[in-house]
Design an enzyme around this catalytic site. Structure first.
Site, PDB file in Angstrom:
ATOM      1  N   HIS A   1     -11.743   6.616 -12.175  1.00 25.31           N
ATOM      2  CA  HIS A   1     -10.685   6.547 -13.187  1.00 25.31           C
ATOM      3  C   HIS A   1      -9.736   7.729 -13.048  1.00 25.31           C
ATOM      4  O   HIS A   1      -9.377   8.392 -14.036  1.00 25.31           O
ATOM      5  CB  HIS A   1     -11.260   6.435 -14.601  1.00 25.31           C
ATOM      6  CG  HIS A   1     -11.794   5.061 -14.871  1.00 25.31           C
ATOM      7  ND1 HIS A   1     -12.980   4.604 -14.350  1.00 25.31           N
ATOM      8  CD2 HIS A   1     -11.289   4.031 -15.582  1.00 25.31           C
ATOM      9  CE1 HIS A   1     -13.187   3.363 -14.724  1.00 25.31           C
ATOM     10  NE2 HIS A   1     -12.170   2.969 -15.471  1.00 25.31           N
TER      11      HIS A   1
ATOM     12  N   CYS B   1       0.824  -1.221   0.000  1.00 26.88           N
ATOM     13  CA  CYS B   1       0.000   0.000   0.000  1.00 26.88           C
ATOM     14  C   CYS B   1       0.848   1.257   0.000  1.00 26.88           C
ATOM     15  O   CYS B   1       0.455   2.272  -0.575  1.00 26.88           O
ATOM     16  CB  CYS B   1      -0.904   0.029   1.226  1.00 26.88           C
ATOM     17  SG  CYS B   1      -2.253  -1.121   1.102  1.00 26.88           S
TER      18      CYS B   1
ATOM     19  N   GLU C   1     -13.031   0.127   0.739  1.00 30.01           N
ATOM     20  CA  GLU C   1     -11.858   0.115  -0.131  1.00 30.01           C
ATOM     21  C   GLU C   1     -11.748  -1.234  -0.841  1.00 30.01           C
ATOM     22  O   GLU C   1     -11.290  -1.323  -1.977  1.00 30.01           O
ATOM     23  CB  GLU C   1     -10.610   0.378   0.706  1.00 30.01           C
ATOM     24  CG  GLU C   1      -9.411   0.790  -0.104  1.00 30.01           C
ATOM     25  CD  GLU C   1      -8.226   1.143   0.789  1.00 30.01           C
ATOM     26  OE1 GLU C   1      -7.872   2.318   0.860  1.00 30.01           O
ATOM     27  OE2 GLU C   1      -7.674   0.216   1.403  1.00 30.01           O
TER      28      GLU C   1
HETATM   29 ZN   LIG Z   1      -4.892   1.023  -1.377  1.00 32.67          ZN
END
Ligand SMILES: [Zn+2]
Length: 200
Positions: A75, A30, A143
């Protein structure tokens, strides 16, 4: 005993695909590599009144400015203004659609930022169908399929977590040109009112 607020709640779901890096987090994937997520954002609206259609807030109205602003992230790459200047410069050079936040694009900060953005829209919206006391109650940002962050009003405005200055959010020209009014964010920040349409 604390009196619980008695308000009716409605929930609207939005989706977008976005890329980011979360600097400083524990997971190396991440914090060190640009990667993307299919985000789902739940907005929970609340009111103690119903409008002429006997609704808290017509779902159709949530598809106007609020949807356009959340769609800014679709996007696109989301950047943290505190990131390396060279990284910021390169991302802005190679991506037409980007959003720069004054905070890192973690799910937690997304939830806080989106809460404040929606709150700004609602505070500047003139309703025309007898909607009353409509507020954003909470924002949930998924997420992944298994992990989400949820922000309440207290979280969104928390000084402990750090005040978020909406004027420091920057949308690229590629994002703004797709809004029905490319200046809508600047207008909202100036406190200009949006009048809801009578019919959609
Ligand atoms: Zn992430």
């Amino acid at each position: 005993m604390e009196q619980r607020e008695k308000k009716m709640k409605i929930r609207k779901l939005y989706k977008f695909e976005n890329a980011h890096i979360v600097r400083g987090c524990t997971s190396r994937r991440c914090s060190e590599s640009i990667h993307g997520h299919s985000y789902k954002v739940e907005l929970i609206f609340a009111s103690d009144h119903l409008d002429r259609g006997q609704m808290v807030y017509d779902f159709g109205l949530t598809k106007l400015t609020i949807k356009e602003l959340i769609d800014s992230f679709d996007h696109a790459i989301t950047l943290w203004s505190g990131d390396d200047p060279g990284y910021l410069r390169d991302m802005k050079k190679w991506s037409r659609r980007w959003v720069e936040l004054p905070v890192s694009p973690s799910a937690e900060q997304y939830a806080r930022v989106i809460f404040l953005m929606v709150e700004l829209v609602l505070n500047n919206t003139v309703t025309v169908n007898n909607e009353k006391n409509v507020t954003i109650d909470s924002v949930i940002v998924h997420e992944t399929d298994t992990g989400y962050a949820m922000a309440s009003r207290a979280d969104a405005h928390s000084e402990i977590m750090g005040k978020i200055d909406l004027a420091k959010i920057a949308f690229s020209e590629g994002v703004k040109e797709e809004w029905s009014d490319p200046e809508i964010w600047e207008k909202l920040l100036r406190g200009e009112k949006i009048v809801n349409p009578k019919k959609i």
